[in-house]
Design a protein around this motif. Structure first.
Motif, PDB file in Angstrom:
ATOM      1  N   UNK A 134     215.603   1.027  88.504  1.00 23.50           N
ATOM      2  CA  UNK A 134     215.830   0.700  89.921  1.00 23.50           C
ATOM      3  C   UNK A 134     214.922   1.537  90.821  1.00 23.50           C
ATOM      4  N   UNK A 135     214.752   2.811  90.466  1.00 23.55           N
ATOM      5  CA  UNK A 135     213.872   3.680  91.259  1.00 23.55           C
ATOM      6  C   UNK A 135     212.421   3.216  91.151  1.00 23.55           C
ATOM      7  N   UNK A 136     212.011   2.810  89.957  1.00 26.49           N
ATOM      8  CA  UNK A 136     210.634   2.339  89.759  1.00 26.49           C
ATOM      9  C   UNK A 136     210.401   1.023  90.508  1.00 26.49           C
ATOM     10  N   UNK A 137     211.420   0.171  90.547  1.00 33.54           N
ATOM     11  CA  UNK A 137     211.313  -1.056  91.347  1.00 33.54           C
ATOM     12  C   UNK A 137     211.074  -0.692  92.810  1.00 33.54           C
ATOM     13  N   UNK A 138     211.809   0.289  93.286  1.00 37.60           N
ATOM     14  CA  UNK A 138     211.613   0.750  94.672  1.00 37.60           C
ATOM     15  C   UNK A 138     210.174   1.222  94.894  1.00 37.60           C
ATOM     16  N   UNK A 139     209.621   1.852  93.856  1.00 38.51           N
ATOM     17  CA  UNK A 139     208.255   2.372  93.971  1.00 38.51           C
ATOM     18  C   UNK A 139     207.207   1.268  93.855  1.00 38.51           C
ATOM     19  N   UNK A 140     207.642   0.090  93.398  1.00 39.83           N
ATOM     20  CA  UNK A 140     206.704  -1.033  93.325  1.00 39.83           C
ATOM     21  C   UNK A 140     206.344  -1.479  91.914  1.00 39.83           C
ATOM     22  N   UNK A 141     206.938  -0.855  90.900  1.00 37.40           N
ATOM     23  CA  UNK A 141     206.683  -1.267  89.512  1.00 37.40           C
ATOM     24  C   UNK A 141     207.434  -2.571  89.244  1.00 37.40           C
ATOM     25  N   UNK A 142     206.796  -3.478  88.515  1.00 42.41           N
ATOM     26  CA  UNK A 142     207.431  -4.772  88.239  1.00 42.41           C
ATOM     27  C   UNK A 142     207.409  -5.135  86.760  1.00 42.41           C
ATOM     28  N   UNK A 143     207.109  -4.172  85.896  1.00 45.75           N
ATOM     29  CA  UNK A 143     207.079  -4.450  84.455  1.00 45.75           C
ATOM     30  C   UNK A 143     207.691  -3.267  83.703  1.00 45.75           C
ATOM     31  N   UNK A 144     208.529  -3.599  82.729  1.00 44.29           N
ATOM     32  CA  UNK A 144     209.288  -2.586  82.013  1.00 44.29           C
ATOM     33  C   UNK A 144     209.365  -2.920  80.538  1.00 44.29           C
ATOM     34  N   UNK A 145     209.245  -1.904  79.704  1.00 41.63           N
ATOM     35  CA  UNK A 145     209.531  -2.074  78.291  1.00 41.63           C
ATOM     36  C   UNK A 145     211.041  -1.975  78.087  1.00 41.63           C
ATOM     37  N   UNK A 146     211.560  -2.785  77.180  1.00 36.27           N
ATOM     38  CA  UNK A 146     212.989  -2.705  76.871  1.00 36.27           C
ATOM     39  C   UNK A 146     213.185  -3.217  75.449  1.00 36.27           C
ATOM     40  N   UNK A 147     214.362  -2.935  74.917  1.00 34.15           N
ATOM     41  CA  UNK A 147     214.613  -3.240  73.522  1.00 34.15           C
ATOM     42  C   UNK A 147     215.950  -3.958  73.373  1.00 34.15           C
ATOM     43  N   UNK A 148     215.928  -5.067  72.652  1.00 31.28           N
ATOM     44  CA  UNK A 148     217.157  -5.802  72.368  1.00 31.28           C
ATOM     45  C   UNK A 148     218.203  -4.847  71.794  1.00 31.28           C
ATOM     46  N   UNK A 149     219.421  -4.925  72.323  1.00 36.30           N
ATOM     47  CA  UNK A 149     220.535  -4.093  71.849  1.00 36.30           C
ATOM     48  C   UNK A 149     220.286  -2.600  72.054  1.00 36.30           C
ATOM     49  N   UNK A 150     219.269  -2.267  72.848  1.00 38.62           N
ATOM     50  CA  UNK A 150     218.964  -0.857  73.098  1.00 38.62           C
ATOM     51  C   UNK A 150     218.535  -0.118  71.852  1.00 38.62           C
ATOM     52  N   UNK A 151     217.998  -0.857  70.887  1.00 37.75           N
ATOM     53  CA  UNK A 151     217.557  -0.228  69.640  1.00 37.75           C
ATOM     54  C   UNK A 151     216.445   0.782  69.896  1.00 37.75           C
ATOM     55  N   UNK A 152     216.319   1.693  68.979  1.00 38.26           N
ATOM     56  CA  UNK A 152     215.212   2.633  69.069  1.00 38.26           C
ATOM     57  C   UNK A 152     215.694   4.060  69.049  1.00 38.26           C
ATOM     58  N   UNK A 153     214.760   4.937  68.931  1.00 36.50           N
ATOM     59  CA  UNK A 153     215.106   6.343  68.885  1.00 36.50           C
ATOM     60  C   UNK A 153     213.838   7.128  68.774  1.00 36.50           C
ATOM     61  N   UNK A 154     213.971   8.393  68.687  1.00 33.37           N
ATOM     62  CA  UNK A 154     212.791   9.251  68.620  1.00 33.37           C
ATOM     63  C   UNK A 154     213.102  10.355  67.629  1.00 33.37           C
TER      64      UNK A 154
END
Lengths: 317, 317
Positions: B221-241
């Motif tokens: 939401x903050x990045x949208x406010x800043x003008x960003x319109x593209x985001x990486x995301x993952x089905x089911x929030x999968x992933x980790x580091x």
């Protein structure tokens, strides 16, 4: 000087109102005292809803005995009606929160009253308050389902503003704008809140968001942008709504405190102390739905762990 | 006309890179095709990291055979180095994403190179790209740990800007600003992104947020406010580091799509179709950490369920 932001802990009210297990009064008292130790300065301690409706609050009067130990903390009670307000007052509370639903359907399901009838009850509580000026009763008014309703769907913002104006002019000391069922989004928050803040004038506006659909903290950030500085939240994200199956509860206190701190707001909250309390609460309540990213992932290495009094310093970022 | 916002699905790359179970190529292909059917128009399909480092990507070349079926979708591959870029190109990819870490400590742990050495490798990929002009290779560059690092802690924003400028001027077509370990907060997003957008100029900026500490969607939401319109995301929030124990993965695609839709952005995404895919993916992968509020609580009654494919965004970059 960092700006302050306030989290009002509602875990002992909203958080446990649907919990399967009755939490003994002594545990509730310990929970509240440890919130105080962790730096929380506002706690919704209980509800004066009839015990036959919510058995968890059968000990509201007994719990009020802890009020002297909570000096320095604004401890409030939810009151569903005039009778509840009278009981809260008699028990020693000086802050009460009365909730009415903007959605007619929710109002009728929740308290079997129309919204206008609920406003009439509010006026009776104001009349009570006016007989109590010497004791300084503070009356918060919750505007439930301000962002939508699981029963009725869309809720007209104009109706939110109309009711907000009625209760603000009618004697409310504080407006609590509630997304009771987790329908709100950041754009809606930014549309609604500036008008609510204007209506509230000098009265404080508190946002009460549920994280049902994952937007709770995004809504907090949007409300911060709009100028709101007080939020209801619940330890471990406890809570739920009988009309929102599968819902999580309120926004999570630990996560909200982490976000506010990270953004440079002073909260006075000791997050590790909250996490320790949370672990005990999980043991006391048993099988409930607990949420929380900080409890799972921990605080970042960059998080300052210095003691946080009410005048906690902002984080250097 | 609603403004478009893009979710680039990274579940098949970031989402499964640490999954316990190898997902057969045919399942990966089905996953990608069903993302396309659900209206996703950008997919990071695989990674050309050596199979001995991440066995899940042993079939990167085989999976590239699905590229013709994914026409209309921008399918990209992550490449860890020049060798990976050469393999991706040979396999038929026209979009590759190269990631370097702003944090020296993370860079050395992750790819055993300093950040400057990683920039030198980027330059070699640009040289490769310049031999391929007829094929129009598009090169995205990820700036990992832009918001902080679990190993090194604080990451200097000036270093983020310096590296961003180097890669933008050096031949990157797109900048992917990554909160690899979930340290970012909305205030930080609003501080960092305007400068990144200015540095990027005509190049697209994508935000890659992890939801490790619950702030993923607040950061969107903050990045949208800043003008960003593209985001990486993952089905089911999968992933980790591997360097963030207890972490959840990327922001959740279903929840992010719900937020964007609710805020009035056209995403082209059919959320119920995503939820059906998610259920199958859970069956395929077995015991992994799945997140997601919409999967748990459902879409609100107020959510419009009209077909959304008409709103699919045209690709720039």
């Amino acid at each position: 000087m960092p700006e302050h932001a306030i989290l009002r802990e509602v875990g002992l009210r909203d958080g446990i109102q649907m919990a399967a297990r009755f939490l003994p009064t002594e545990r509730k008292r310990e929970w509240a005292l440890r919130l105080k130790e962790a730096g929380l300065r506002e706690i919704e301690l209980t509800s004066f809803v009839p015990a036959k409706v919510v058995p968890q609050f059968a000990d509201a009067d007994a719990l009020a005995a802890a009020l002297p130990e909570l000096s320095g903390v604004t401890a409030s009670a939810l009151v569903p009606n005039l009778k509840g307000a009278e009981r809260a007052l008699a028990a020693g509370f000086t802050h009460v929160n009365y909730v009415l639903s903007i959605s007619e359907a929710h109002s009728r399901s929740n308290v079997r009253r129309s919204t206008d009838e609920a406003i009439a009850e509010f006026e009776r509580i104001v009349a009570l308050k006016r007989t109590q000026d010497g004791r300084g009763l503070v009356l918060g008014v919750g505007l439930a389902t301000s962002f939508g309703c699981t029963l009725q769907g869309h809720v007209d913002p104009d109706r939110v503003f109309e009711v907000a104006a009625k209760v603000a002019e009618g004697g409310a000391d504080e407006l609590i704008v509630a997304d009771t069922v987790g329908y709100g989004n950041p754009a809606q928050v930014k549309t609604l809140l500036p008008t609510i803040l204007a209506i509230a004038g000098e009265r404080r506006v508190v946002c009460h968001f549920h994280d049902t659909r994952g937007l709770g903290l995004a809504n907090v950030a949007a409300a911060l942008d709009a100028g709101v500085r007080a939020f209801d939240s619940s330890l471990a994200g406890l809570g739920g709504c009988p009309f929102a199956p599968g819902a999580t509860g309120n926004i999570n206190t630990e996560d909200a405190a982490f976000m506010l701190d990270s953004m440079g707001f002073a909260t006075g909250i000791d997050i590790p102390a909250l996490l320790a309390l949370r672990r005990d609460v999980e043991g006391w309540l048993g099988d409930e739905r607990y949420s929380g990213a900080i409890a799972r992932a921990g605080l970042p290495k960059t998080y300052a762990t210095a003691p946080r009094t009410a005048a906690a310093p902002a984080l250097a970022s």
